[in-house]
Design a protein around this motif. Structure first.
Motif, short mmCIF file in Angstrom:
data_model
loop_
_atom_site.label_atom_id
_atom_site.label_comp_id
_atom_site.label_asym_id
_atom_site.label_seq_id
_atom_site.Cartn_x
_atom_site.Cartn_y
_atom_site.Cartn_z
N PHE A 93 -29.30 41.18 -26.40
CA PHE A 93 -29.09 42.83 -26.10
C PHE A 93 -29.46 43.47 -27.12
O PHE A 93 -30.08 43.10 -28.05
N LYS A 131 -29.76 45.47 -21.53
CA LYS A 131 -30.29 44.49 -21.40
C LYS A 131 -32.04 44.87 -21.02
O LYS A 131 -32.75 44.35 -21.02
N ASN A 180 -24.04 42.28 -18.39
CA ASN A 180 -24.41 42.59 -20.16
C ASN A 180 -23.32 42.07 -21.36
O ASN A 180 -23.71 42.48 -22.40
#
Length: 450
Positions: free
Chosen positions: A170, A195, A282
């Protein structure tokens, strides 16, 4: 020496020495971070850290050891340490998970993010900062302008046949923008996790970051009293993060949580549903297994106000006579197993922040909180915190308040939540990063305006 060869030799040598159970936990973190100030690089870090830990059952007792070196010499070092530690530990031995379970076939690794060059990340950061200065002449500087990415790779093996591997990456950007009008200086924080760097628009980020700071200019004092409150996303997420250990079975068993004995009881208003979602696309803690190898699953902790589960690892689950919920957690590879959520948040509704605001005849929007580590008692739930906010009259935002202090109790606040917004926001990384909330309309909190 690769990790598979290391594992095989460790297990073989351990068996010769009389270890009945052995587990190997491996973790590698690769990260890049950069801060700039007025277009120049102010700080730069690119690093990789890796290490592994081993648990082993020797003569009926569990030992622990860890190392940063993956070589032949480390195998003997680890096994000797395991034997020595096992003899010193008097607690009941922990059990290793057999791995006889089904795991979701998911990959939280983003190849698109991995392909972004460091030069492109720095260029993006500089572009956002440039547009921040261009957006409004009242911007004087950025106290903080940073970009950070991280790749976390984990593997867990044991001699019962468990063999698991997982990875997640991330990136986030963060800006603290300082604005000035006459002699008044204000600042606020912008944070965004993604991302896909290509999905972020530098102009939109600059606009939002600057507007967050500008909204605090020309603050006024208002009467000290109990006001209906809207806790905006970041503030609500940070407050939930502070008290999230209360939902851990370990805290409950250690008499460190007011939620002890509250299973299947109403602890919040009907508007509140809290879930832990290890499969959040995410999520920074998304994964298919926990630090003990137990499969993760989506867990409803509070459903329409009713407490339906605690977070459990194998040890707390055995003590309560239930199954682990997949929340065994190592903060780092060298740490012991604790209990912690993956991606824990208040389920959003369909009501917008603007719609929540329109329901206030008179009230305060809390935009940020500070002093959470010193001004909140995790056990009692009491808090007294510095806050920034906006005054609302007849459903309209009138303007900013001077800095305030809000006081209340977290457990009472849960029961006083009247509405939940649709603007789910996760706490900035400096707090937790994996705990989130939409804006929450609260029946009332005591507010003292400085």
């Amino acid at each position: 020496m690769n990790i598979i060869a290391f594992r095989d030799q460790l297990f073989a040598e351990g068996k010769k020495l009389g270890f009945t159970d052995l587990e190997l936990y491996y973790e590698k973190q690769t990260g890049f971070g950069c801060q700039i100030f007025k277009g120049e690089i102010d700080d730069y870090v690119s690093a990789t850290t890796l290490g592994l830990s081993v648990r082993g059952l020797y003569d009926g007792k569990m030992g622990y050891s860890y190392t940063e070196k993956i070589d032949k010499d480390s195998i003997n070092f680890l096994l000797e340490n395991l034997k020595d530690n096992a003899m010193l530990i008097e607690d009941d031995p922990e059990e290793l998970f057999s791995g006889n379970a089904n795991y979701e076939e998911l990959d939280f690794y983003s190849p698109t993010l991995a392909e972004v060059s460091i030069a492109d990340k720095i260029s993006f950061l500089k572009e956002v900062e440039k547009r921040i200065y261009e957006y409004d002449p009242r911007v004087t500087q950025t106290n903080y302008a940073a970009i950070q990415d991280q790749l976390v790779e984990k593997a867990l093996y044991n001699n019962k046949g468990l063999s698991l591997e997982d990875r997640n990456n991330f990136l986030y950007v963060a800006f603290s923008v300082v604005v000035q009008e006459n002699d008044e200086i204000k600042a606020d924080m912008y944070f965004k996790l993604t991302k896909d760097l290509g999905s972020l628009d530098p102009s939109e980020i600059a606009k939002e970051a600057v507007e967050k700071s500008l909204r605090h200019l020309n603050g006024k004092s208002y009467p000290n009293k109990t006001y209906p409150i809207i806790l905006q996303g970041y503030a609500a997420a940070n407050l939930l993060a502070t008290f999230s250990p209360s939902f851990s079975a370990k805290s409950v068993q250690d008499n460190q949580s007011r939620l002890k004995g509250k299973l299947d009881s109403i602890i919040a208003s009907e508007a509140v549903t809290l879930i832990d979602n290890p499969f959040l696309e995410n999520g920074i803690r998304s994964g298919t297994f926990d630090s003990e190898g137990v499969p993760t699953k989506k867990l409803t902790v509070v459903e329409k106000g009713k407490l339906t589960s605690y977070f459990h690892n194998l040890k707390t689950a055995k003590k309560d006579g239930v199954n682990s919920t997949g929340h065994g957690n190592k903060s780092a590879y060298k740490d012991s197993i604790g209990v912690s959520p993956s991606n824990f948040y208040v389920v959003p509704s369909e009501e917008s922040f603007e719609e929540l605001t329109s329901t206030l005849d008179e009230g305060i929007i809390i935009t940020s909180l500070s002093g959470l580590h010193s001004g909140a008692n995790q056990i009692s739930g009491d808090f007294s915190l510095a806050a920034n906010g906006l005054y609302v009259k007849d459903g309209n935002i009138v303007g900013p308040t001077n800095q305030m202090t809000i006081a209340g109790n977290f457990y009472e606040l849960l029961l006083d939540i009247e509405k939940v917004g649709n603007d789910l926001t996760f706490s900035p990384m400096d707090y937790y990063g994996y705990i989130g909330s939409p804006s929450l309309k609260i029946k009332g909190l005591a507010v003292t305006v400085d």
